[in-house]
Design an enzyme around this catalytic site. Structure first.
Site, PDB file in Angstrom:
ATOM      1  N   SER A 105       8.839   5.612  -4.631  1.00  9.23           N
ATOM      2  CA  SER A 105       8.213   3.997  -4.535  1.00  9.23           C
ATOM      3  C   SER A 105       7.611   3.512  -5.744  1.00  9.23           C
ATOM      4  CB  SER A 105       7.184   4.352  -3.371  1.00  9.23           C
ATOM      5  OG  SER A 105       6.317   5.368  -3.798  1.00  9.23           O
ATOM      6  N   GLY A 128      -1.168   5.788  -4.813  1.00  9.24           N
ATOM      7  CA  GLY A 128      -0.063   6.924  -4.124  1.00  9.24           C
ATOM      8  C   GLY A 128       1.307   6.723  -4.278  1.00  9.24           C
ATOM      9  N   ASP A 273      -2.381   3.276  -1.511  1.00  8.00           N
ATOM     10  CA  ASP A 273      -1.049   4.015  -1.409  1.00  8.00           C
ATOM     11  C   ASP A 273       0.130   3.348  -1.250  1.00  8.00           C
ATOM     12  OD1 ASP A 273       0.694   5.896  -1.001  1.00  8.00           O
ATOM     13  OD2 ASP A 273      -0.108   7.107   0.561  1.00  8.00           O
ATOM     14  N   HIS A 274       0.713   3.213  -2.395  1.00  4.57           N
ATOM     15  CA  HIS A 274       2.186   2.506  -2.441  1.00  4.57           C
ATOM     16  C   HIS A 274       3.346   3.233  -1.776  1.00  4.57           C
ATOM     17  CE1 HIS A 274       5.363   0.404  -4.825  1.00  4.57           C
ATOM     18  NE2 HIS A 274       4.582  -0.699  -4.472  1.00  4.57           N
ATOM     19  N   SER A 275       3.174   4.446  -1.107  1.00  2.00           N
ATOM     20  CA  SER A 275       4.165   5.101  -0.748  1.00  2.00           C
ATOM     21  C   SER A 275       4.770   4.451   0.478  1.00  2.00           C
ATOM     22  CB  SER A 275       3.592   6.765  -0.170  1.00  2.00           C
ATOM     23  OG  SER A 275       3.123   7.254  -1.168  1.00  2.00           O
TER      24      SER A 275
END
Length: 340
Positions: A105, A128, A273-275
């Site tokens: 990601s 993240g 969080d970029h997950s």
């Protein structure tokens, strides 16, 4: 692999480059050695193989990212494929025997091979990020290439030497046609979506879900949940426009995660969080190998319904527990926050 976000507070040990690792045979998350920027760390040792190879005619690779790395001039500009290609990020590296497919990601990652060395971009530090890396035998990579063709990725660096092109023609075509305008195969109507079982070198079964722009629906609620016959808790980048709320229609509950704590490290919001990952709220029945976990590269928002992307899922009790315990709070269908 879970790259932890940067924790607020100057004295915090979590400055955005620490990570948790979940390896085959482990009992859960373990603290990663070094940082994501180290060539000796798990990510550096894996992706770093690309830069140590040099111009090797026995190795093929594909690097794709909707936000490509800094250009060759180093002027700070960032390539963004906008809505023309898939919202999809990954690395494929293989030789005549085996290779790996890494789905992740992180924007602007990894650097082009010509950069000559591995490094982790500053653009991936604050939030993240998630990574799933699987080693497959050679005969799986034709299918992987076909899945990527459906995704319509923004390939920014690649090489499939002649010695491998005939063995993995889908990857060769992906590399050869990446700089042409329009779709990868403009004369062929692209496949809307396809799921395929991919068995790793050591025998673990993964399901690859790949959708193209023409699918025009949410990946998780419209397809993954009914395919897996499971409700899903989904973590994704919520700081974008047109976010899709939690959805309990169609018989499946797909809830947006709002609060996270992987591996009992520290608690952070989904906005940090970029997950993009999903986990079934409950383990499946006995003998099924635990609940489902999916790690991918696309979000739940309106714009990305119309873009390619996907996720890779597996059923494993240890992996399921690691992700399930990370999801603390979710958005309820109809609004409000509930315990996941």
């Amino acid at each position: 692999m879970y790259k932890l976000p940067k924790e607020h507070g100057e004295k915090s040990p979590h400055q955005g480059e620490m990570y948790l690792l979940l390896e085959k045979g482990s009992e859960g998350w373990s603290k990663g050695k070094g940082t994501v920027n180290d060539t000796t760390g798990a990510l550096g040792r894996t992706v770093g193989q690309l830069y140590s190879q040099g111009q090797n005619t026995e190795v093929a690779y594909i690097l794709y990212n909707d936000q490509k790395p800094l250009d060759d001039f180093g002027d700070g500009s960032v390539g963004n494929s906008g809505g023309t290609r898939g919202h999809t990020k990954g690395v494929v590296l293989l030789d005549k025997n085996q290779g790996f497919w890494l789905v992740h990601s992180t924007p602007q990652f990894p650097p082009v091979r010509q950069a000559g060395q591995y490094y982790y971009p500053s653009s991936g530090v604050v939030n993240g990020q998630n990574f799933i890396c699987v080693t497959y035998p050679l005969d799986r990579f034709q299918t992987i290439g076909e899945q990527l063709q459906i995704n319509q990725p923004n390939v920014y660096d690649c090489d499939v030497p002649g010695s491998l092109a005939s063995l993995v023609p889908s990857l060769a075509a992906l590399c050869k046609k990446t700089h042409l305008s329009g779709h990868i195969f403009p004369r062929v109507k692209p496949v809307s979506n396809r799921s395929m079982t991919l068995t790793s070198k050591e025998g673990t079964k993964f399901i690859s879900f790949a959708k193209g722009a023409s699918f025009d629906q949410d990946l998780y609620h419209s397809w993954v949940a009914p395919s897996l016959q499971s409700d899903l808790l989904v973590q994704f980048w919520i700081r974008s426009t047109g976010i899709l709320p939690s959805d309990c229609s169609l018989g499946w509950k797909v809830l947006d995660i709002t609060l996270i704590n992987p591996g009992q490290t520290f608690t952070f919001k989904a906005s940090q969080d970029h997950s993009k990952w999903a986990v079934s709220p409950k383990a499946a029945g006995s003998g099924s190998g635990g609940g489902w976990v999916c790690v991918g590269d696309i979000n739940r928002n309106q714009a990305e319904e119309k873009r390619g992307g996907g996720t890779v899922c597996l059923q494993d009790p240890v992996v399921w527990k690691a992700y399930r315990t990370a999801a603390l709070e979710c958005e309820a269908c109809g609004g409000g926050t509930i315990q996941c």
